[in-house]
Design a protein around this motif. Sequence first.
Motif, PDB file in Angstrom:
ATOM      1  N   GLU A 133       0.825  -1.209   0.000  1.00 44.89           N
ATOM      2  CA  GLU A 133       0.000   0.000   0.000  1.00 44.89           C
ATOM      3  C   GLU A 133       0.864   1.266   0.000  1.00 44.89           C
ATOM      4  O   GLU A 133       0.490   2.283  -0.582  1.00 44.89           O
ATOM      5  N   ARG A 172      -6.692  -6.458  -0.336  1.00 43.23           N
ATOM      6  CA  ARG A 172      -5.957  -5.203  -0.107  1.00 43.23           C
ATOM      7  C   ARG A 172      -4.639  -5.210  -0.876  1.00 43.23           C
ATOM      8  O   ARG A 172      -4.251  -4.214  -1.475  1.00 43.23           O
ATOM      9  N   HIS A 175      -5.330  -4.856  -4.549  1.00 47.15           N
ATOM     10  CA  HIS A 175      -5.807  -3.501  -4.836  1.00 47.15           C
ATOM     11  C   HIS A 175      -4.632  -2.527  -4.888  1.00 47.15           C
ATOM     12  O   HIS A 175      -4.599  -1.631  -5.749  1.00 47.15           O
TER      13      HIS A 175
END
Length: 409
Positions: A133, A172, A175
């Motif tokens: 992330e 997650r 993504h």
Amino acid sequence: MSSDPWGRVDETGTVYVRTAEGEQVVGSWQAGSPEEALAYFERKYEGLVVEIGLLEKRVQTTDLSAKDAQVAIDHIREQVDAHHAVGDLDALRGRLDKLVATVESRREERKQQRAKQSDEARKAKEDLVAEAEQLAQSDQWRAAGERLRALVDTWKGLPRLDRKSDDELWHRFSHARSAFSKRRKAHFAQLDAQREEARRTKERLVAEAEALSGSTDWGPTAARYRELMADWKAAGRAQREHEDDLWNRFRGAQDVFFAARSSVFAERDAEQTENLKLKEELAEEAEKLLPIGDLKSARAAFRTINERWEAIGHVPRDARPKVEGRMHTVERALQEAEEAEWRRTNPEARARAEGLTGQLQAAVDKLKAQIEQARAQGNSARADKLERELEGRQALLDQALKGLQEFGG
């Protein structure tokens, strides 16, 4: 009637075994003597002893599952409870009970171990997700892309969690990768769009420069050419395959105009000769920037030199290609250094760098052969001209080789 410490045979041939709960019927024996009957059922007891011993060893030394171990224990216990053997059956039950406790203990240990491994895997995957992330926001396209691919390989090597947790973390993780890929694609699409816009702008500038090339309105036209040059520099670089051709047309149109103007203003020859001297000094100053080390400082220094260059004015027509060629060599070296920096973010960069190096090497080799031929033919003027061209090509080749080294090749 025959007996031993753990069993007996009565006169009817019935065999008994002694237990803590009293005598239990083992079976009926009619095939031989009472001693043979006891011996037969004692051997069955020994068989159970061996079977329990083997199971104890398997539980202690192998990865036998708790479920399979319990099935084996129940199977032996059925035989013990059936009283079809003569011996200390209570002792066998005790060993079986102890074995059940051992299996339960190992079951609990494995459960805790699996829980620990699951916690470690969860922590590892959460760390991977957090890093992914963070990388999703990076503008270091090449390095971040390679790191994300490495994270995928690491993820594949970790054990799965429960389905819900694993799916949530993977969602997650995936993504973040998708977000990075989307941003990188948009970035390079924007670069392509900027280069396409620069091409269209320079096409318009070239068209106007070519239309002005026949003008005899010397002052305003020269001023307009200076404006066009400023617009050219502000437009940015077009695609590599178009940039050089557009520049040659643009510069060629200016050359036509300024050559005509020079022929009309012959009286300015003296001034242009002085300009040549100044520009040669600037070209020498610019050449000291090679090879390019600190790109940022070299670019700033060249910009200052170029501003002074532009302020000097024109030089004699026959001297222009040589002195401008020297400056263009330095400018090209700077452009190649900038291209090398850009290429590091482009998946096709290495292949293009290798292709460019091969082309430049071939050009250098060809020039060297031509120089040798000119020297052999006694054509020193051509050889000297080729030597100067070789210097420029060699500088480009050195820069290209330096770019390859940045790829580790």
